[in-house]
Design a protein around this motif. Structure first.
Motif, PDB file in Angstrom:
ATOM      1  N   ASN A 190       4.363 -36.466   1.562  1.00 48.52           N
ATOM      2  CA  ASN A 190       3.224 -36.434   2.482  1.00 48.52           C
ATOM      3  C   ASN A 190       2.661 -37.849   2.583  1.00 48.52           C
ATOM      4  O   ASN A 190       2.091 -38.366   1.626  1.00 48.52           O
ATOM      5  CB  ASN A 190       2.164 -35.458   1.950  1.00 48.52           C
ATOM      6  CG  ASN A 190       1.032 -35.233   2.928  1.00 48.52           C
ATOM      7  OD1 ASN A 190       0.480 -36.177   3.476  1.00 48.52           O
ATOM      8  ND2 ASN A 190       0.697 -33.981   3.157  1.00 48.52           N
TER       9      ASN A 190
ATOM     10  N   GLU B 230       0.100 -39.284   4.176  1.00 48.12           N
ATOM     11  CA  GLU B 230      -1.329 -39.504   4.038  1.00 48.12           C
ATOM     12  C   GLU B 230      -1.781 -39.362   2.590  1.00 48.12           C
ATOM     13  O   GLU B 230      -2.509 -40.214   2.056  1.00 48.12           O
ATOM     14  CB  GLU B 230      -2.109 -38.526   4.926  1.00 48.12           C
ATOM     15  CG  GLU B 230      -1.941 -38.746   6.423  1.00 48.12           C
ATOM     16  CD  GLU B 230      -0.625 -38.208   6.943  1.00 48.12           C
ATOM     17  OE1 GLU B 230       0.062 -37.470   6.182  1.00 48.12           O
ATOM     18  OE2 GLU B 230      -0.263 -38.533   8.091  1.00 48.12           O
ATOM     19  N   SER B 231      -1.350 -38.282   1.932  1.00 43.98           N
ATOM     20  CA  SER B 231      -1.737 -38.058   0.539  1.00 43.98           C
ATOM     21  C   SER B 231      -1.180 -39.142  -0.374  1.00 43.98           C
ATOM     22  O   SER B 231      -1.875 -39.639  -1.275  1.00 43.98           O
ATOM     23  CB  SER B 231      -1.255 -36.683   0.064  1.00 43.98           C
ATOM     24  OG  SER B 231      -1.795 -35.647   0.853  1.00 43.98           O
ATOM     25  N   PHE B 232       0.066 -39.531  -0.129  1.00 44.09           N
ATOM     26  CA  PHE B 232       0.701 -40.560  -0.963  1.00 44.09           C
ATOM     27  C   PHE B 232      -0.006 -41.896  -0.781  1.00 44.09           C
ATOM     28  O   PHE B 232      -0.259 -42.609  -1.770  1.00 44.09           O
ATOM     29  CB  PHE B 232       2.177 -40.680  -0.593  1.00 44.09           C
ATOM     30  CG  PHE B 232       2.949 -41.635  -1.460  1.00 44.09           C
ATOM     31  CD1 PHE B 232       3.422 -41.235  -2.705  1.00 44.09           C
ATOM     32  CD2 PHE B 232       3.206 -42.933  -1.048  1.00 44.09           C
ATOM     33  CE1 PHE B 232       4.127 -42.114  -3.523  1.00 44.09           C
ATOM     34  CE2 PHE B 232       3.912 -43.809  -1.850  1.00 44.09           C
ATOM     35  CZ  PHE B 232       4.369 -43.393  -3.085  1.00 44.09           C
TER      36      PHE B 232
ATOM     37  N   GLU C 135      -3.123 -42.477   0.146  1.00 49.23           N
ATOM     38  CA  GLU C 135      -4.445 -42.424  -0.475  1.00 49.23           C
ATOM     39  C   GLU C 135      -4.349 -42.507  -1.997  1.00 49.23           C
ATOM     40  O   GLU C 135      -5.127 -43.209  -2.649  1.00 49.23           O
ATOM     41  CB  GLU C 135      -5.154 -41.125  -0.062  1.00 49.23           C
ATOM     42  CG  GLU C 135      -6.553 -40.981  -0.614  1.00 49.23           C
ATOM     43  CD  GLU C 135      -7.215 -39.687  -0.178  1.00 49.23           C
ATOM     44  OE1 GLU C 135      -8.326 -39.405  -0.658  1.00 49.23           O
ATOM     45  OE2 GLU C 135      -6.600 -38.948   0.639  1.00 49.23           O
ATOM     46  N   TYR C 136      -3.368 -41.809  -2.568  1.00 44.84           N
ATOM     47  CA  TYR C 136      -3.190 -41.801  -4.022  1.00 44.84           C
ATOM     48  C   TYR C 136      -2.792 -43.185  -4.525  1.00 44.84           C
ATOM     49  O   TYR C 136      -3.272 -43.638  -5.573  1.00 44.84           O
ATOM     50  CB  TYR C 136      -2.122 -40.778  -4.399  1.00 44.84           C
ATOM     51  CG  TYR C 136      -2.112 -40.377  -5.850  1.00 44.84           C
ATOM     52  CD1 TYR C 136      -3.012 -39.440  -6.346  1.00 44.84           C
ATOM     53  CD2 TYR C 136      -1.183 -40.919  -6.737  1.00 44.84           C
ATOM     54  CE1 TYR C 136      -3.003 -39.070  -7.679  1.00 44.84           C
ATOM     55  CE2 TYR C 136      -1.161 -40.555  -8.064  1.00 44.84           C
ATOM     56  CZ  TYR C 136      -2.070 -39.626  -8.533  1.00 44.84           C
ATOM     57  OH  TYR C 136      -2.064 -39.265  -9.858  1.00 44.84           O
TER      58      TYR C 136
ATOM     59  N   SER D 211       3.902 -46.058   1.478  1.00 42.10           N
ATOM     60  CA  SER D 211       3.812 -44.976   2.470  1.00 42.10           C
ATOM     61  C   SER D 211       4.503 -45.350   3.778  1.00 42.10           C
ATOM     62  O   SER D 211       5.184 -44.524   4.389  1.00 42.10           O
ATOM     63  CB  SER D 211       2.342 -44.629   2.733  1.00 42.10           C
ATOM     64  OG  SER D 211       1.630 -45.769   3.196  1.00 42.10           O
TER      65      SER D 211
ATOM     66  N   SER E   3      -0.145 -32.635 -10.099  1.00 41.25           N
ATOM     67  CA  SER E   3      -0.621 -33.836  -9.417  1.00 41.25           C
ATOM     68  C   SER E   3       0.460 -34.431  -8.514  1.00 41.25           C
ATOM     69  O   SER E   3       0.143 -35.066  -7.498  1.00 41.25           O
ATOM     70  CB  SER E   3      -1.077 -34.879 -10.439  1.00 41.25           C
ATOM     71  OG  SER E   3      -0.057 -35.129 -11.390  1.00 41.25           O
TER      72      SER E   3
ATOM     73  N   GLN F 233       1.030 -32.401  -5.032  1.00 41.36           N
ATOM     74  CA  GLN F 233       0.101 -32.719  -3.953  1.00 41.36           C
ATOM     75  C   GLN F 233       0.599 -33.867  -3.082  1.00 41.36           C
ATOM     76  O   GLN F 233       0.102 -34.063  -1.980  1.00 41.36           O
ATOM     77  CB  GLN F 233      -1.266 -33.078  -4.536  1.00 41.36           C
ATOM     78  CG  GLN F 233      -1.911 -31.967  -5.347  1.00 41.36           C
ATOM     79  CD  GLN F 233      -3.196 -32.406  -6.024  1.00 41.36           C
ATOM     80  OE1 GLN F 233      -3.637 -33.554  -5.853  1.00 41.36           O
ATOM     81  NE2 GLN F 233      -3.812 -31.519  -6.787  1.00 41.36           N
ATOM     82  N   LEU F 234       1.587 -34.606  -3.583  1.00 40.60           N
ATOM     83  CA  LEU F 234       2.090 -35.774  -2.856  1.00 40.60           C
ATOM     84  C   LEU F 234       3.365 -35.490  -2.082  1.00 40.60           C
ATOM     85  O   LEU F 234       3.780 -36.321  -1.270  1.00 40.60           O
ATOM     86  CB  LEU F 234       2.354 -36.932  -3.834  1.00 40.60           C
ATOM     87  CG  LEU F 234       1.196 -37.341  -4.746  1.00 40.60           C
ATOM     88  CD1 LEU F 234       1.650 -38.447  -5.685  1.00 40.60           C
ATOM     89  CD2 LEU F 234      -0.002 -37.792  -3.939  1.00 40.60           C
TER      90      LEU F 234
END
Length: 362
Positions: free
Chosen positions: A229, A231-233, A235-236, A265, A339, A342-343
């Motif tokens: 993902n 966006e999630s990656f 941000e993380y 990303s 955790s 979620q990525l």
């Protein structure tokens, strides 16, 4: 894979494996920048000259187009191809002085042509491990090696020996040890054990546990072989970079970590397949086969005979027909941490999205 339905007709069940890793050419030359660029140019010319393969099935002609990407390379080769120093990021050309300056990082323009070289996921494990170890060695000094006095260098050397010995006693792994003819003991397997046992690693090194866990999650995600993902990656990774700067701003972030945390990303977004499938691990694993074949399956009468037998052994071991007949060993399934889930985008997530689309259309 077909263009209309994205239906996968064949999928390699053992990506990043030596099963289909074929040697192209054997050169007895020094690995200089000129020789590297010359050979890469020759390979790219051969790639551009490829024509579609026509396969006839039930009197229907099916054209198969090949798209090759040069991701099975290490950092040294990439630096030569992009004309970039090893101290700089080959994607944005950010230098050492600006690695820890996240506020002004937008001033460096991304070179999209260099995104095709991927993230070198195997070496990412090793480079992240090396970064954490170097921080732990200088944790009480908060200075780079060039600025330390003779007394401080002695303290760092003693701290290094203590940490290495503790890792061997408590976890049974050797870190930063010189191995004759093989470089250092920092391998992919050592790095995976380091980040898997984050609590113990944090206790031994004194480095923040949350940072080690976050870096481990990122490495697992890019090596998993799943779709990520974006966006999630992104941000993380930015949260991890900010945490790194907050805790250890005195130690310059290495280019390999900068590349993944700040540009990972966008590299993943431009990748042809999940980034974990574009690893250079097969190339590194071939080094073991190379040494084994050379030592045990070659004639030693002359250099020509030795290299000829070596090439024959490499070609046989990677023959597509022979490799397809081999039995694939089942590897134990490892549950991904919550955790990390979620990525990534798993098959279950895709099925859920499809069912949501169906219910909305109904």
């Amino acid at each position: 894979m077909t263009d209309d339905t994205n239906y996968i007709l064949w999928k390699n069940l053992t990506p990043s494996s030596t099963r289909y890793c074929r040697p192209i050419k054997f050169l007895y030359k020094k690995e200089t920048k000129y020789n590297t660029c010359k050979e890469v140019e020759a390979i790219e010319n051969e790639i551009n000259a490829l024509v579609p393969i026509e396969i006839v099935i039930n009197n229907i002609s099916v054209p198969v187009h090949c798209k090759l990407v040069m991701t099975m390379v290490d950092g040294k080769v990439i630096n030569n191809l992009t004309d970039t120093s090893s101290q700089r990021c080959f994607i944005c050309n950010c230098g050492p002085k600006n690695m820890n300056d996240l506020k002004n990082i937008q001033e460096f323009k991304i070179n999209e042509d260099n995104l095709k070289y991927g993230l070198s996921t195997l070496h990412a494990w090793i480079n992240f491990l090396k970064c954490i170890l170097n921080i732990s060695y200088k944790l009480n000094i908060h200075e780079s090696t060039s600025r330390m006095s003779k007394e401080e260098k002695g303290k760092v050397l003693q701290q290094t020996k203590n940490i290495q010995q503790t890792f061997w006693n408590d976890m049974g792994i050797k870190v930063d040890k010189i191995v004759q003819g093989q470089g250092t003991s920092n391998t992919g397997n050592v790095a995976r054990r380091f980040f898997k046992n984050a609590e113990m690693s944090s206790k031994i090194t004194g480095v923040d546990l949350n940072l080690i866990k976050k870096l481990g999650d990122i490495l697992i995600a890019i090596s998993s072989g799943y779709e990520i993902n974006f966006e999630s990656f992104d941000e993380y990774c930015k949260e991890t970079a900010e945490l790194y700067i907050e805790l250890y701003n005195w130690y310059r972030m290495p280019p390999s970590m900068h590349k993944i945390l700040l540009h990972g990303s966008i590299v993943i977004k431009h990748a042809l397949v999940p980034i974990g499938l574009l690893s250079e691990e097969a190339q590194e694993a071939c080094n073991k086969n190379y040494k084994n074949f050379r030592e045990n399956h070659t004639r030693k009468t002359s250099r020509l005979s030795t290299n000829t037998d070596l090439m024959h052994a490499l070609l046989i071991s990677s023959d597509p027909v022979i490799s397809s007949k081999r039995k694939i060993l089942k590897t134990p399934f490892t549950e991904l941490p919550s955790s990390v889930k979620q990525l990534i985008i798993t098959e279950n997530d895709e099925e859920t999205e499809d069912s949501d689309v169906c219910s909305d259309s109904e």
